[in-house]
Scaffold this motif. Structure first.
Motif, PDB file in Angstrom:
ATOM      1  N   PHE A 166      19.273  15.300  19.824  1.00  0.00           N
ATOM      2  CA  PHE A 166      20.549  16.003  19.676  1.00  0.00           C
ATOM      3  C   PHE A 166      21.497  15.637  20.815  1.00  0.00           C
ATOM      4  CE2 PHE A 166      22.708  20.409  19.250  1.00  0.00           C
ATOM      5  CZ  PHE A 166      23.772  19.817  18.580  1.00  0.00           C
ATOM      6  N   THR A 167      20.968  15.546  22.031  1.00  0.00           N
ATOM      7  CA  THR A 167      21.790  15.131  23.168  1.00  0.00           C
ATOM      8  C   THR A 167      22.313  13.710  22.970  1.00  0.00           C
ATOM      9  OG1 THR A 167      20.512  16.547  24.672  1.00  0.00           O
ATOM     10  CG2 THR A 167      21.815  14.789  25.668  1.00  0.00           C
ATOM     11  N   SER A 168      21.460  12.825  22.477  1.00  0.00           N
ATOM     12  CA  SER A 168      21.886  11.449  22.210  1.00  0.00           C
ATOM     13  C   SER A 168      23.000  11.404  21.172  1.00  0.00           C
ATOM     14  CB  SER A 168      20.684  10.629  21.735  1.00  0.00           C
ATOM     15  OG  SER A 168      21.073   9.316  21.395  1.00  0.00           O
ATOM     16  N   ASP A 169      22.877  12.207  20.121  1.00  0.00           N
ATOM     17  CA  ASP A 169      23.915  12.234  19.085  1.00  0.00           C
ATOM     18  C   ASP A 169      25.224  12.793  19.632  1.00  0.00           C
ATOM     19  OD1 ASP A 169      22.179  11.168  17.264  1.00  0.00           O
ATOM     20  OD2 ASP A 169      21.629  13.084  16.360  1.00  0.00           O
ATOM     21  N   MET A 170      25.139  13.832  20.444  1.00  0.00           N
ATOM     22  CA  MET A 170      26.357  14.403  21.034  1.00  0.00           C
ATOM     23  C   MET A 170      27.032  13.399  21.958  1.00  0.00           C
ATOM     24  SD  MET A 170      26.983  17.326  19.782  1.00  0.00           S
ATOM     25  CE  MET A 170      28.392  17.466  20.848  1.00  0.00           C
ATOM     26  N   GLN A 171      26.218  12.648  22.696  1.00  0.00           N
ATOM     27  CA  GLN A 171      26.771  11.632  23.596  1.00  0.00           C
ATOM     28  C   GLN A 171      27.489  10.541  22.803  1.00  0.00           C
ATOM     29  OE1 GLN A 171      23.914  10.394  26.487  1.00  0.00           O
ATOM     30  NE2 GLN A 171      25.253   8.877  27.423  1.00  0.00           N
ATOM     31  N   ASP A 172      26.899  10.118  21.686  1.00  0.00           N
ATOM     32  CA  ASP A 172      27.549   9.110  20.835  1.00  0.00           C
ATOM     33  C   ASP A 172      28.828   9.664  20.220  1.00  0.00           C
ATOM     34  OD1 ASP A 172      25.482   7.392  21.405  1.00  0.00           O
ATOM     35  OD2 ASP A 172      24.369   7.817  19.562  1.00  0.00           O
ATOM     36  N   LEU A 173      28.793  10.940  19.837  1.00  0.00           N
ATOM     37  CA  LEU A 173      29.977  11.565  19.235  1.00  0.00           C
ATOM     38  C   LEU A 173      31.146  11.613  20.215  1.00  0.00           C
ATOM     39  CD1 LEU A 173      31.364  13.261  16.989  1.00  0.00           C
ATOM     40  CD2 LEU A 173      30.274  15.284  17.995  1.00  0.00           C
ATOM     41  N   ILE A 174      30.878  12.103  21.416  1.00  0.00           N
ATOM     42  CA  ILE A 174      31.942  12.226  22.412  1.00  0.00           C
ATOM     43  C   ILE A 174      32.406  10.850  22.881  1.00  0.00           C
ATOM     44  CG2 ILE A 174      32.529  13.169  24.676  1.00  0.00           C
ATOM     45  CD1 ILE A 174      30.463  15.355  24.189  1.00  0.00           C
TER      46      ILE A 174
ATOM     47  N   LYS B  66      38.273   7.027  18.509  1.00  0.00           N
ATOM     48  CA  LYS B  66      38.044   7.479  17.141  1.00  0.00           C
ATOM     49  C   LYS B  66      38.469   8.932  17.001  1.00  0.00           C
ATOM     50  CE  LYS B  66      33.926   4.568  16.452  1.00  0.00           C
ATOM     51  NZ  LYS B  66      32.464   4.587  16.138  1.00  0.00           N
ATOM     52  N   SER B  67      38.726   9.334  15.777  1.00  0.00           N
ATOM     53  CA  SER B  67      38.963  10.759  15.524  1.00  0.00           C
ATOM     54  C   SER B  67      37.615  11.471  15.539  1.00  0.00           C
ATOM     55  CB  SER B  67      39.641  10.957  14.173  1.00  0.00           C
ATOM     56  OG  SER B  67      38.786  10.551  13.115  1.00  0.00           O
ATOM     57  N   TRP B  68      37.648  12.797  15.721  1.00  0.00           N
ATOM     58  CA  TRP B  68      36.401  13.551  15.734  1.00  0.00           C
ATOM     59  C   TRP B  68      35.661  13.393  14.410  1.00  0.00           C
ATOM     60  CZ3 TRP B  68      34.058  15.403  19.863  1.00  0.00           C
ATOM     61  CH2 TRP B  68      34.806  15.678  21.005  1.00  0.00           C
ATOM     62  N   LEU B  69      36.412  13.393  13.303  1.00  0.00           N
ATOM     63  CA  LEU B  69      35.795  13.271  11.992  1.00  0.00           C
ATOM     64  C   LEU B  69      35.142  11.905  11.812  1.00  0.00           C
ATOM     65  CD1 LEU B  69      35.308  14.715   9.338  1.00  0.00           C
ATOM     66  CD2 LEU B  69      37.459  13.767   8.480  1.00  0.00           C
ATOM     67  N   LYS B  70      35.839  10.830  12.238  1.00  0.00           N
ATOM     68  CA  LYS B  70      35.307   9.484  12.125  1.00  0.00           C
ATOM     69  C   LYS B  70      34.071   9.311  13.004  1.00  0.00           C
ATOM     70  CE  LYS B  70      35.026   5.016  11.467  1.00  0.00           C
ATOM     71  NZ  LYS B  70      34.338   4.487  10.262  1.00  0.00           N
ATOM     72  N   SER B  71      34.135   9.799  14.230  1.00  0.00           N
ATOM     73  CA  SER B  71      33.001   9.692  15.133  1.00  0.00           C
ATOM     74  C   SER B  71      31.805  10.474  14.601  1.00  0.00           C
ATOM     75  CB  SER B  71      33.382  10.196  16.528  1.00  0.00           C
ATOM     76  OG  SER B  71      32.330  10.009  17.448  1.00  0.00           O
ATOM     77  N   LEU B  72      32.062  11.648  14.066  1.00  0.00           N
ATOM     78  CA  LEU B  72      30.980  12.456  13.490  1.00  0.00           C
ATOM     79  C   LEU B  72      30.349  11.751  12.300  1.00  0.00           C
ATOM     80  CD1 LEU B  72      29.372  15.091  13.362  1.00  0.00           C
ATOM     81  CD2 LEU B  72      31.214  16.052  11.964  1.00  0.00           C
ATOM     82  N   SER B  73      31.174  11.117  11.482  1.00  0.00           N
ATOM     83  CA  SER B  73      30.665  10.378  10.320  1.00  0.00           C
ATOM     84  C   SER B  73      29.773   9.219  10.762  1.00  0.00           C
ATOM     85  CB  SER B  73      31.828   9.859   9.476  1.00  0.00           C
ATOM     86  OG  SER B  73      31.369   9.072   8.408  1.00  0.00           O
ATOM     87  N   ASP B  74      30.202   8.490  11.794  1.00  0.00           N
ATOM     88  CA  ASP B  74      29.409   7.361  12.289  1.00  0.00           C
ATOM     89  C   ASP B  74      28.077   7.831  12.883  1.00  0.00           C
ATOM     90  OD1 ASP B  74      31.458   5.714  11.504  1.00  0.00           O
ATOM     91  OD2 ASP B  74      32.317   5.492  13.509  1.00  0.00           O
ATOM     92  N   VAL B  75      28.128   8.910  13.642  1.00  0.00           N
ATOM     93  CA  VAL B  75      26.905   9.435  14.253  1.00  0.00           C
ATOM     94  C   VAL B  75      25.938   9.944  13.179  1.00  0.00           C
ATOM     95  CG1 VAL B  75      25.969  11.270  15.709  1.00  0.00           C
ATOM     96  CG2 VAL B  75      27.980  10.011  16.453  1.00  0.00           C
TER      97      VAL B  75
END
Length: 239
Positions: free
Chosen positions: A167-175, A183-192
């Motif tokens: 979960f920490t790794s995913d949050m780090q990739d998102l931010i 990236k937009s938050w939505l785009k970054s969330l989609s990629d993660v």
């Protein structure tokens, strides 16, 4: 030294003054602080404490990193700190709240289940007969303490490695996608989410391959044992 639980010593007679006296210059706390402390003691449990700690870490740690970390690593270190605070806060609050609800729901004076049979304190029944109100308060405190203990054990044995780390790794990739890659938050969330889906799929494929190999090896061993001639067959062949 003998250690007794709180049900054995209800202290119904109130408190005892240390050294049987009053300080020469006592300091009186304002009643508002006393009321606040009472509310905190009754309603602020470990989930709320974890939420407060995680929120504080999220607000302060990245700022400290941006100020004191190496210039070329400031952004990465701050993102990592924020990710740890968010992931640890979400999982910590959720797990603590879940186990507190479990203990409060399954442990008590009128509960009939295996969990209550193993963890219900026997001294609580005697206290219930003498002081029902105090017994209910102590039982509530006991359930909270037991729920917190279960949560800590669960986090040490399972969630810290199986939940917090990914979960920490995913949050780090998102931010990182938002801060460094614009990236937009939505785009970054989609990629993660897509990357995590692929990781989970690959994990299942690897486990399936391991089980398949194990199955094949087992079948070969069984076939070899079945084909091996017995002593009787060896004697018949010699004739």
């Amino acid at each position: 030294m003998k250690i007794s639980n709180s049900f054995s010593h209800p202290m119904e007679t109130g408190y005892n003054q240390s050294f049987k006296g009053i300080p020469k210059n006592p300091v009186y706390i304002p009643s508002a602080i006393g009321k606040l402390g009472k509310v905190v003691g009754e309603y602020v449990n470990t989930p709320e404490q974890k939420l407060f700690l995680a929120t504080t870490a999220l607000m302060l740690t990245p700022l400290i990193d941006l100020k004191f970390a190496d210039d070329e690593k400031k952004t990465d270190v701050a993102i990592k700190s924020a990710s740890k605070a968010i992931a640890g806060g979400v999982t910590g609050v959720a797990i603590r709240a879940a186990f507190l609800n479990i203990t409060e729901h399954f442990i008590g004076f009128d509960k009939h289940n295996k969990l209550n049979q193993h963890f219900f304190p026997d001294d609580a029944i005697k206290l219930k007969e003498n002081s029902p109100a105090l017994a209910n308060i102590r039982m509530n405190q006991y359930c909270k303490t037991l729920g917190t203990l279960f949560a800590v054990i669960f986090m040490i044995l399972f969630s810290n490695s199986k939940v917090d780390v990914p979960f920490t790794s995913d949050m780090q990739d998102l931010i990182t996608g938002v801060v460094k890659e614009n990236k937009s938050w939505l785009k970054s969330l989609s990629d993660v989410s897509s990357a995590r889906k692929d990781k989970i799929k690959n994990w299942f494929v690897q486990k399936k391959n391991i089980l398949t190999k194990l199955k094949n090896k087992t079948e070969k061993v069984i076939d070899a044992l079945q084909d091996e001639p017995t002593a009787e067959n060896k004697g018949d062949a010699a004739k």
